[in-house]
Design a protein around this motif. Structure first.
Motif: not given
Length: 859
Positions: A780, A782, A786-789
């Motif tokens: 994951s 980012a 930003a939020d981890p994706r």
């Protein structure tokens, strides 16, 4: 004399093993109780015989010859070397991620597959240059523990002479399965230990004892190696069913069902406790590089019968050797009238059904969790060996079989040997060892019978045991010696660790600059090289090698073994730039690699400028060659054209002709090609393609002459179709320009921890940030705050989109399945606590009732 059949005391009525050797009640008085003496003697005898077999075969550590055959040298030795380094804090990765192998691999899955046994912790007690000795000690400790565990189980199942229990425990630990399979696949040995322990759990469940310890033993078995623990659990279920049906004639159906339910509870809670590791491994197998489907073909019964005999070896038939005396005792059980008929019928039926299940495809698939394995198809054989030894114990624990039973069992044994005489697995040592063991066993029987007739002849039973030990020990030692020698002559092997490995490890440590760039140690004898000698490269051999890793590297021209699960290093400047390999170590053998000597080589290290671990690809379409050749794929990932690709090399017979720029470097890519390829005037280069098992990497052939004419002479071992574009001519100036561009626009600083990487980027970076690691499941990422994706993929590598505002990129790896496994483990832990509390309350209630009853009686 043994009691008559109708006066046999029930097993449960003579105690739970503590009274072994003392049928009149109560534990035996003496310096050591039989329940402890049997396992200790089994452990000692097992260890001595295992070492003796190694000494006779001159294998390490008792001789100069390597024992690193197939996966022992290519997987288990490197994994244990890395495990030691990880436990001592000497690696860049952690339990989640292995930065060394495959350019970044899920290591928790590998731990659960290869290294989660408690015995594997022993590696920290050895120095780094004694890892071979450490692995041998781990292997010997597992085998020794299996012998002790089986002896303990036998004495718990039925009281009897503890020296015989020790001999039978040793027979289990040193069965043919151990010598032929387990000793060179150490992770399977945990199943050998687990089977008798899980049978003990079944006994506790049957008698309503140890409700907490039982699930903990199950959990330990499944954590140590869930694959063989699954087989051991099936085997223990068979033992439990037989015990429920035969151990207590007066037990009600309700009591039997209650025992089965308690056993089920122990298994469910225990496997639940192991779930944090088992689920991770299970999920990893779903994304692993698939091996070709295997259709099970049962072995001929002649071959199966031959495997009961000593000194036989094969991976195509079940290794059933348990020793001639032990097998003879097992064969007497159906005819031993001192044993209750229900016991004889129960064990005989169970053994027959399990033996047949090895040969029938539906049950074969059941034993192997629904998938027929590649390689050895009879991995569950240790369970049948255990059942045979339990049968042998029930036959002798009731008293020595009468002559009629001995004659019947001996006749079956002789018929088995006669039927197996034509097997291809029969060795020149087989029948001499069989005959000697049978003769000694007969002598032991005669002495025991004479001792039974003479009440005060104490020396005769002792001599009988001595002959029994000699028969079992001699056969086991000969079998171990011959199997090791046969394996070394018939299968692939790796040399012992020596100066070659030590020199490469020293260079890798000196050049290490992670995470500024990678250091690839190149190839050393064996496999999984970076685990053994250090560095960070493509080399990686695991049953859990991700399909993404295998396919990505294959597409770029890397080679592989083991049908894709063992990618190997590629010495190519373009892929070095793609994966930030700044230092490359190369080895040149100075003498032939031999089985009986450590290997030596001249080792050099070369450092070249490469882009950082995280680079940026600008938005828009990049101008590269079209097509699906490895050269075109390298260029697409690099972002620029660096090869000249002859459109259609002319093939005349065994010659390829093309034109390339003078001074460029000629590379030949033919992954299925087996043979040599040589540029005119240059030395031939070998290629070892053998689909689907082996894929040959692209290799350089030399420099294009001033005329621009490229002529490649091929010497194939068989007719093979070449790719449409097998030739690429590398222009080094273009590559140098591409490296400078990627370095200028790439990360200015890269930091890594055990399973994370953080990169600082130049302001205004747009396009895609690419981490030089295969985009396997679990990543994951980012950009900025930003939020981890879940990470995206760029030509198979980890990628993060950039919008020009973020100046940092952060990626982390978490093994898939860890969260689910943790949740299941937490529920199982809660269930275990509830079970423990309930058990304590029931125990307290029983104690209170007993006290009240005692009070009334006293009143």
């Amino acid at each position: 004399m043994p009691p008559a059949a109708d006066t046999v005391p029930d097993e449960d009525k003579v105690g739970d093993g503590e009274g072994a050797g003392n049928r009149t009640g109560g534990p035996r008085r003496g310096p050591l109780a039989p329940a402890a003496a049997g396992p200790l003697a089994a452990a000692l005898l097992t260890a001595v015989l295992l070492c003796l077999a190694g000494r006779l075969s001159r294998s390490h550590p008792f001789g100069p010859v390597t024992r690193n055959i197939v996966d022992l040298g290519q997987q288990y030795l490197p994994y244990h070397a890395y495990w030691r380094a990880l436990l001592l804090g000497e690696t860049h990765g952690d339990a989640f991620l292995n930065w060394n192998s495959g350019f970044g691999a899920n290591f928790l899955g590998d731990i659960g597959t290869y290294l989660s046994s408690p015995f594997d912790l022993l590696v920290v007690a050895f120095p780094a240059d004694r890892i071979e000795l450490a692995l041998y000690v781990v292997t010997a400790a597992k085998i020794t523990a299996a012998g002790a565990a089986m002896a303990l189980l036998l004495l718990r199942l039925r009281p009897g002479p503890w020296p015989v229990a020790a001999v039978l425990g040793t027979a289990y630990a040193l069965c043919g399965w151990t010598f032929n399979y387990g000793a060179t696949v150490p992770m399977w040995l945990d199943g050998l230990v687990a089977f008798p322990l899980l049978c003990l759990v079944g006994e506790w469940a049957r008698t309503g004892r140890r409700p907490v310890l039982g699930p903990l033993v199950v959990a330990l078995a499944w954590i140590a190696n869930f694959y063989t623990a699954y087989m051991a659990t099936l085997g223990a279920a068979v033992v439990l069913v037989v015990r429920l049906l035969t151990a207590e004639e007066t037990a009600t159906a309700r009591q039997r069902v209650a025992g089965a339910l308690r056993a089920t509870r122990s298994v469910l809670i225990g496997t639940g406790l192991a779930a944090p590791l088992v689920v991770v491994v299970f999920v990893a197998t779903k994304v692993a590089d698939p091996t070709p489907e295997t259709t099970f073909a049962p072995a001929a019964w002649t071959e199966v019968l031959a495997r009961f005999l000593p000194a036989t070896a094969s991976v195509a038939s079940p290794a059933l050797f348990i020793g001639t005396p032990a097998l003879a005792l097992a064969l007497t059980l159906p005819f031993h009238r001192a044993v209750a008929p229900r016991v004889r019928a129960g064990w005989t039926t169970a053994i027959a059904l399990v033996a047949l299940s090895l040969q029938w495809e539906p049950t074969h698939l059941l034993w192997h969790a629904g998938a027929s394995p590649n390689g050895i198809p009879y991995r569950q054989t240790f369970v049948l060996c255990g059942l045979l030894l339990i049968a042998a114990w029930f036959s002798v624990a009731h008293g020595l079989p009468r002559p009629a039973a001995l004659l019947a069992g001996g006749t079956l044994l002789g018929a088995l040997a006669w039927a197996a005489r034509g097997s291809v697995d029969i060795d020149r040592w087989t029948f001499p060892a069989f005959g000697a063991a049978a003769t000694l066993a007969l002598g032991a029987v005669l002495l025991a019978l004479a001792g039974a007739r003479r009440a005060h002849a104490r020396v005769l039973p002792v001599l009988a045991v001595v002959l029994l030990v000699a028969a079992q020990a001699g056969e086991a030692a000969v079998t171990g010696k011959r199997i090791e020698e046969q394996q070394r002559s018939e299968v692939s092997w790796s040399p012992r660790i020596g100066p070659w490995h030590e020199d490469v490890a020293r260079e890798a440590a000196r050049a290490d600059a992670w995470p500024r760039y990678r250091t690839d140690p190149g190839e050393v004898p064996g496999g999984n090289d970076v685990l053994l000698v250090g560095g960070q490269g493509a080399d990686y051999y695991s049953s859990l090698t991700a399909e993404t890793t295998s396919r990505t590297l294959d597409s770029l021209g890397f080679g592989h073994y083991a049908k894709g699960r063992h990618p190997v290093s590629l010495d190519n400047p373009v892929t070095d730039a793609l994966f930030s390999i700044g230092t490359r170590i190369r080895s040149r053998p100075t003498e032939p690699v031999r089985q009986d000597a450590p290997p030596r080589a001249a080792v050099t290290a070369t450092t070249t400028p490469v882009p950082p671990l995280v680079t940026v690809r600008p938005p828009g379409r990049l101008a590269t060659h079209p097509g699906d050749s490895a050269f075109a794929r390298q260029e697409r990932l690099l972002g620029t054209t660096v090869y000249e690709l002859p459109a259609a090399p002319r093939r005349t017979g065994h010659t390829l002709a093309a034109r390339c720029p003078a001074g460029s470097q000629v590379w030949f890519w033919a992954p299925e090609y087996r043979g040599t390829a040589a540029l005119a005037g240059a030395a031939p280069v070998e290629f070892e393609g053998k689909p689907p098992s082996v894929r040959a990497p692209m290799r350089p052939l030399g420099t294009v002459p001033a005329s621009g004419e490229v002529r490649i002479d091929l010497a194939p071992e068989a007719r093979v179709r070449l790719p449409r574009q097998p030739v690429g001519c590398l222009l080094r100036a273009r590559l140098d320009s591409a490296v400078r561009e990627l370095t200028a626009t790439g990360a200015t600083r890269v930091r890594t921890t055990g399973h994370t990487v953080t990169a600082e980027l130049p302001p205004g970076s747009k396009g895609v940030a690419v981490l030089a690691a295969p985009r396997v499941s679990g990543w994951s990422c980012a950009a900025g705050d930003a939020d981890p994706r879940p990470a995206r993929a760029y030509q198979g590598l980890v990628a993060v989109p950039l919008d020009g505002r973020a100046t940092t990129v952060h990626c982390s790896f978490r093994p898939p399945g860890l969260r689910l496994g943790g949740a299941v483990g937490a529920l199982a832990l809660l269930a275990l606590a509830v079970t423990g509390i309930r058990g304590r309350r029931q125990e307290f209630t029983r104690s209170a009732r007993t006290d009240r009853s005692s009070g009334k009686a006293d009143g």
